[in-house]
Design a protein around this motif. Structure first.
Motif, PDB file in Angstrom:
ATOM      1  N   LYS A  46      -2.526  -8.865  12.976  1.00  0.00           N
ATOM      2  CA  LYS A  46      -2.352  -7.048  13.258  1.00  0.00           C
ATOM      3  C   LYS A  46      -1.167  -7.255  14.433  1.00  0.00           C
ATOM      4  N   HIS A  78      -2.482   2.468   6.893  1.00  0.00           N
ATOM      5  CA  HIS A  78      -3.769   2.825   6.723  1.00  0.00           C
ATOM      6  C   HIS A  78      -4.505   2.061   6.892  1.00  0.00           C
ATOM      7  N   PRO A 130      -1.900  -8.148   8.369  1.00  0.00           N
ATOM      8  CA  PRO A 130      -3.009  -7.111   8.865  1.00  0.00           C
ATOM      9  C   PRO A 130      -3.568  -8.192   9.035  1.00  0.00           C
ATOM     10  N   ILE A 149      -1.342   0.575  11.599  1.00  0.00           N
ATOM     11  CA  ILE A 149       0.131   0.327  11.269  1.00  0.00           C
ATOM     12  C   ILE A 149       0.473   1.186  12.461  1.00  0.00           C
ATOM     13  N   ARG A 180     -12.239   2.357   6.959  1.00  0.00           N
ATOM     14  CA  ARG A 180     -10.325   2.049   7.338  1.00  0.00           C
ATOM     15  C   ARG A 180     -10.964   0.708   8.488  1.00  0.00           C
ATOM     16  N   MET A 181     -10.310   0.249   8.189  1.00  0.00           N
ATOM     17  CA  MET A 181     -10.219  -0.837   9.058  1.00  0.00           C
ATOM     18  C   MET A 181      -9.366  -1.168   9.911  1.00  0.00           C
ATOM     19  N   GLN A 182      -8.323  -1.232   9.784  1.00  0.00           N
ATOM     20  CA  GLN A 182      -6.840  -0.791  11.032  1.00  0.00           C
ATOM     21  C   GLN A 182      -5.545   0.720  10.291  1.00  0.00           C
TER      22      GLN A 182
END
Length: 520
Positions: A331, A284, A328, A297, A293-295
């Protein structure tokens, strides 16, 4: 000294000023004086005893005439007959306090010998009564030219700064010059920054201790990191907390609840993003300012126990034995390394960000390069899990690694030649390694059985200091942005802050072939 002078001294009870005795002692002894010398040495004489002794001493007329001739002689050299001794005449006999002094009788060697060529010593066998008085009453030292005695046991006075009282006449001038140069070099070295760094005082007590409840006691996890913006992140069970070094404020950053547990975390180089590896294999990425939270993985099938961030590339090591490289921004996955046969528990990028070192529970240390699926180097000298990994910022290609309980060693490798440079047995489990940013030193934290923190010099591998305080394995380590402070976390659920390294010197501009030069 004449007979009339002796009578005047007896009548006035020897109450004579110091200025009357500025002449130097060159008095001839009698046979009775030699016979009583042993008795006088074994007994401390007060003023009355010295007066009685003067009355008993017989001074022959011939000796008085010789003494008067010597005093009136205008030549610089004073002729002294062989076998004659010095007698001490006490000062200030009329004062109430008693001067307790004991002077040894000394045979003065015959000075009829020819002086050596180039000798600069003058009147080596004489000392002024005024100088002796100043030494004993006022504590003043004798002049350096008056200390050049030929005999061995002459007036050994003890002072606060001991000095050699004997200087050999036959000393080689070149040796003396070399000695003086060494003394000067030592003074310059002691004033240098290297000497101050190596002899600096490091407090053995942490200047701050924070409670860290539910800090996991797991050797394979990495649960603290210090950002370039001076913010410390700590993972406690399923939560992540932030501590600001500016205002000592603690903030709860995120909470995974009962769904997951935090296994690793790391800040981005800019310090504005935080990557968190979890027990489910997910990564995270959070924004610090927005606390959002942005993304997420994915890619691992087991817990992510180690993370390493280089530029815009995030690297993750997992219990599934794989190492995945992520971008990131896009992505997507940019690479994957497979070579370890057990869990990957340590990851570190080199300072130039061209090489990646990985340590595993299979006791192996690998060095990788982006774009190649084959390791550049494989090191198998360790006999236990390799979690502790550190690159030196002071020497290109220098990699250090530490082994677990069954190994207990720290080893140093040259990744350019793939050769081992050195190693040392620490006597306990090596949990973390980190080089100082400011000086050529490194710090190691340990577990079983001493739970200590050790600062080392490199390349001498000498201990600078050992810090004690944790009651459990020191599993986690981070360093402040200025490189002066380290923070350690242990299974005793405490975080301790130590002033381990000195401040960084101002960088001096240098021109080397390794740095690009401006073309005019």
């Amino acid at each position: 000294m004449s007979t009339n002078t002796m009578k005047m001294l007896q009548q006035r009870n020897l109450d004579v000023e110091v200025s009357c005795f500025e002449d130097k002692l060159q008095i001839s002894p009698s046979k009775q004086n030699k016979e009583n010398s042993h008795h006088i040495k074994s007994k401390t004489c007060d003023m009355s005893d010295l007066i009685k002794l003067l009355n008993k001493v017989e001074i022959q007329n011939t000796q008085q005439e010789e003494q008067m001739e010597i005093e009136q002689d205008s030549t610089p050299k004073k002729q002294i007959q062989q076998g004659k001794t010095c007698r001490y005449i006490p000062l200030r006999s009329g004062q109430k306090q008693t001067l307790i002094e004991e002077f040894q009788y000394r045979e003065i060697q015959d000075e009829n010998q020819e002086d050596k060529k180039g000798s600069e010593y003058k009147d080596q066998g004489t000392v002024s009564l005024k100088d002796i008085y100043k030494m004993h009453v006022f504590g003043q030292g004798l002049q350096s030219e008056q200390l050049h005695w030929e005999s061995k046991n002459i007036m050994r006075f003890n002072d606060n700064t001991p000095q050699k009282r004997k200087i050999l006449q036959d000393i080689n001038p070149s040796v003396l010059e070399t000695y003086n140069n060494l003394i000067e070099y030592r003074e310059q070295f002691q004033n240098s920054m290297d000497y101050q760094y190596s002899h600096r005082k490091i407090s053995k007590v942490p200047f701050k201790v924070l409670d860290a409840p539910q800090l996991q006691d797991d050797f394979y996890l990495n649960l603290i990191d210090w950002s370039s913006q001076n913010v410390l992140s700590v993972a406690l069970s399923s939560c992540v907390y932030l501590w600001s070094a500016y205002n000592n404020r603690v903030t709860k950053f995120c909470d995974f609840g009962n769904n997951d547990v935090v296994c690793s975390l790391i800040w981005s180089p800019m310090g504005n993003q935080l990557a968190i590896g979890t027990g489910s294999g997910e990564i995270h990425i959070y924004d610090q300012e927005k606390m959002k939270r942005m993304q997420i993985i994915e890619g691992h099938s087991a817990r992510v126990g180690s993370l390493a961030w280089s530029g815009h590339t995030l690297c993750s090591g997992s219990k599934d034995r794989s190492i995945i490289l992520h971008d990131p921004r896009q992505k997507r996955q940019t690479g994957k390394f497979e070579g370890h046969k057990q869990e990957v528990c340590g990851l570190k990028w080199s300072p130039d960000e061209y090489q990646l070192a990985s340590g595993g529970n299979d006791n192996k240390l690998f060095v990788w390069r982006v774009g190649s699926q084959i390791p550049l180097a494989k090191f198998s000298q360790h006999q236990a899990a390799v979690k502790a990994i550190a690159w030196s910022p002071h020497r290109h290609g220098l990699l250090s690694s530490g082994g677990g309980t069954a190994d207990r060693t720290i080893r140093f490798f040259n990744t350019l030649t793939t050769q081992q440079l050195d190693w040392i047995d620490t006597g306990s489990q090596v949990c973390n390694l980190m080089f100082s940013k400011n000086v050529n030193e490194f710090v190691s934290t340990h577990g079983y059985s001493m739970n200590q923190i050790v600062c080392w010099k490199y390349p001498s591998l000498q201990k600078v200091t050992t810090l004690m305080g944790h009651t459990s394995r020191v599993l986690f380590l981070a360093m402040s942005p200025d490189g002066e402070t380290i923070v350690t976390g242990a299974g005793d659920e405490t975080l301790r802050f130590w002033n381990a390294f000195p401040k960084k010197e101002e960088a001096q501009p240098t021109n080397t072939i390794l740095l690009p030069q401006m073309i005019r």
